[in-house]
Design a protein around this motif. Structure first.
Motif, PDB file in Angstrom:
ATOM      1  N   LYS A  34       1.068  -1.328  -0.045  1.00 15.17           N
ATOM      2  CA  LYS A  34       0.058   0.127   0.097  1.00 15.17           C
ATOM      3  C   LYS A  34       0.811   1.152  -0.159  1.00 15.17           C
ATOM      4  O   LYS A  34       1.810   1.312   0.772  1.00 15.17           O
ATOM      5  CB  LYS A  34      -0.914  -0.015   1.335  1.00 15.17           C
ATOM      6  N   GLU A  35       0.449   2.227  -0.915  1.00 16.24           N
ATOM      7  CA  GLU A  35       1.105   3.461  -0.863  1.00 16.24           C
ATOM      8  C   GLU A  35       0.511   4.441   0.226  1.00 16.24           C
ATOM      9  O   GLU A  35      -0.655   4.352   0.585  1.00 16.24           O
ATOM     10  CB  GLU A  35       0.918   3.914  -2.055  1.00 16.24           C
ATOM     11  N   GLY A  36       1.341   5.201   0.819  1.00 16.90           N
ATOM     12  CA  GLY A  36       0.651   5.998   1.959  1.00 16.90           C
ATOM     13  C   GLY A  36       0.913   5.269   3.323  1.00 16.90           C
ATOM     14  O   GLY A  36       1.421   4.114   3.440  1.00 16.90           O
ATOM     15  N   ARG A  37       0.068   5.833   4.106  1.00 12.22           N
ATOM     16  CA  ARG A  37      -0.021   5.357   5.515  1.00 12.22           C
ATOM     17  C   ARG A  37      -1.066   4.185   5.722  1.00 12.22           C
ATOM     18  O   ARG A  37      -1.945   4.080   5.040  1.00 12.22           O
ATOM     19  CB  ARG A  37      -0.674   6.402   6.566  1.00 12.22           C
ATOM     20  N   VAL A  38      -0.704   3.325   6.606  1.00  9.15           N
ATOM     21  CA  VAL A  38      -1.410   1.799   6.592  1.00  9.15           C
ATOM     22  C   VAL A  38      -2.033   2.147   7.846  1.00  9.15           C
ATOM     23  O   VAL A  38      -1.392   2.327   8.995  1.00  9.15           O
ATOM     24  CB  VAL A  38      -0.417   0.676   6.519  1.00  9.15           C
ATOM     25  N   ARG A  39      -3.322   1.544   7.761  1.00  7.06           N
ATOM     26  CA  ARG A  39      -4.131   1.246   9.025  1.00  7.06           C
ATOM     27  C   ARG A  39      -4.026  -0.104   9.522  1.00  7.06           C
ATOM     28  O   ARG A  39      -4.359  -0.835   8.654  1.00  7.06           O
ATOM     29  CB  ARG A  39      -5.687   1.808   8.652  1.00  7.06           C
ATOM     30  N   MET A  40      -3.668  -0.150  10.699  1.00  5.32           N
ATOM     31  CA  MET A  40      -3.404  -1.628  11.106  1.00  5.32           C
ATOM     32  C   MET A  40      -4.109  -2.043  12.565  1.00  5.32           C
ATOM     33  O   MET A  40      -4.143  -0.898  13.264  1.00  5.32           O
ATOM     34  CB  MET A  40      -1.983  -1.993  10.996  1.00  5.32           C
TER      35      MET A  40
END
Length: 326
Positions: A37-43
Motif C-alpha cells: 500500500k502506498e501512503g499510511r497503513v491502518r492496522m
C-alpha cells in the motif's frame, strides 16, 4: 480432507471451510489488494506478547512508526509453552505485557488493547468469541475495499480466524499479514505460531482473504541480533531500550558465547513501513494439511509470500526509532 479441498477450489461464488462459506473475491481484485500500500497503513496488531521478546520489539516499532502505520488497536493472542500454563494464561500474560509496553511509551490503553481468545479454534462452526474478535469485526466492517484494514498477526492466528468465521464478509475489507509457518521448501510447517492452532491456519489460508505470509525458516529466520549489538545501540538510551535489552539478555542465562537471538516479528512491521526491505512474490495459497505440511494446487487463489529480507536496513530503522522513544 481431499474432498473438502476440492470443494474449496471449485465452488464458483463462495469458498467453504469445514461447513463455513466465505464471499468470493475476484482474483484480479485480490491481487491488486496484495500490492504494497502506498501512503499510511491502518492496522491492528494481534500478538502473543509474553511468549517471546520479538513481539515487544514489533509492537514498539509499529507505535514509533506513525509516519507509515497507524495502529488502531492491539489484541492479545493465546499461546501455550513453558512461559504459560495454558492458552488462556498465555493470552492474559500477553495482555499484561502489552500494558507494560504502552506505559513506557506513554500510550493510553483504554479502548486500545483487547483480550483475545482463551483457547484455540476447535470447531469452525463455533469460533471462540472475545473482545479482540468483536473489535476486529467492528473495525473491519467500518473499513472498505478501497481503504482496507491491515490485520497484522505475529502469534497464532486464532483471533483472526475466529473473526473471519463469525463475520465472513469482513474478508472484503481487510488484508491479513501473518508471521507463521515456514518456507514452502521446508519439510514441515511445524512452526510455533502455526502449529498451535492448525485449524485457524487452515481457515485463513482457505477463506480467500487477501493474505501476506512471512515464513519463518529460510526467510525470517535470518533476522537475528546479538547482545553486543543491542548493548551498543539500545542499552541505557531510555527506559524502553533498557527494558528490551534486559529481556533479550535474559534468554542467554548460560552466557553462551557467539550467541544470537531471533527478533522475527519485527519483519512484519518492516514490510508495512518499507516493502523494499522484505521481498515478496505472488504464490498460490498452499493447502495446509492435517499433517502440518503444505500441499500445492495451482488452481487456488493467490497470496503474497516473503522470500528474502534486507536485515541491516530493517535494524538501522528499528534501532534509530527505539533510541528516540521517550
Amino acid at each position: 480432507m481431499r474432498n473438502i479441498f476440492i470443494a474449496i477450489i471449485f465452488l464458483p461464488a463462495w469458498m467453504a471451510v469445514s461447513g463455513q462459506e466465505f464471499p468470493a473475491i475476484d482474483e484480479a481484485v485480490r491481487i491488486d489488494r496484495l500490492k504494497p500500500k502506498e501512503g499510511r497503513v491502518r492496522m491492528v496488531l494481534d500478538t502473543d506478547t509474553y511468549n517471546e521478546i520479538d513481539d515487544q520489539f514489533a509492537l514498539a516499532y509499529a507505535l514509533l512508526s506513525e509516519d507509515r502505520v497507524s495502529v488502531e488497536a492491539v489484541y492479545a493472542a493465546p499461546f501455550y509453552n513453558s512461559r504459560s500454563s495454558g492458552p488462556g494464561d498465555g493470552m492474559e500474560k500477553s495482555y499484561e505485557e502489552i500494558l507494560r509496553l504502552l506505559k513506557m511509551l506513554k500510550k493510553p490503553a483504554e479502548g486500545f488493547v483487547f483480550r483475545g481468545s482463551t483457547d484455540y479454534l476447535k470447531d469452525a462452526l463455533k469460533p471462540p468469541d472475545s473482545e479482540a474478535v468483536q473489535d476486529l469485526i467492528r473495525r473491519a466492517r467500518a473499513s472498505s475495499p478501497q481503504d482496507p484494514l491491515y490485520v497484522v498477526a505475529i502469534g497464532c492466528i486464532t483471533n483472526v480466524a475466529s473473526a473471519i468465521l463469525t463475520a465472513p464478509e469482513i474478508i472484503k475489507n481487510i488484508v491479513v499479514v501473518w508471521l507463521g509457518g515456514n518456507s514452502p521448501d521446508w519439510p514441515t510447517q511445524r512452526e510455533f505460531n502455526l502449529v498451535q492452532d492448525v485449524r485457524a491456519g487452515q481457515v485463513v489460508l482457505n477463506s480467500g482473504v487477501p493474505l501476506v505470509i512471512m515464513p519463518c525458516m529460510q526467510v525470517v529466520s535470518h533476522f537475528h541480533t546479538t547482545l553486543p549489538e543491542l548493548k551498543y545501540y539500545l542499552e541505557g538510551r531510555n527506559e524502553l531500550c533498557s527494558f528490551l535489552y534486559e529481556r533479550v539478555a535474559g534468554y542467554n542465562e548460560k552466557k553462551t558465547e557467539a550467541w544470537s537471538k531471533e527478533i522475527w516479528d519485527v519483519v512484519v512491521v518492516a514490510w508495512l513501513i518499507n516493502p523494499a526491505w522484505v521481498h515478496t512474490d505472488l504464490v498460490h495459497s498452499p493447502v495446509l494439511t492435517d499433517q502440518v505440511t503444505y500441499s500445492f494446487d495451482r488452481s487456488r487463489h493467490f497470496i503474497r509470500m516473503a522470500r528474502f529480507l534486507s536485515r541491516d536496513a530493517i535494524f538501522r530503522d528499528l534501532f534509530s526509532k527505539l533510541s528516540k522513544a521517550g
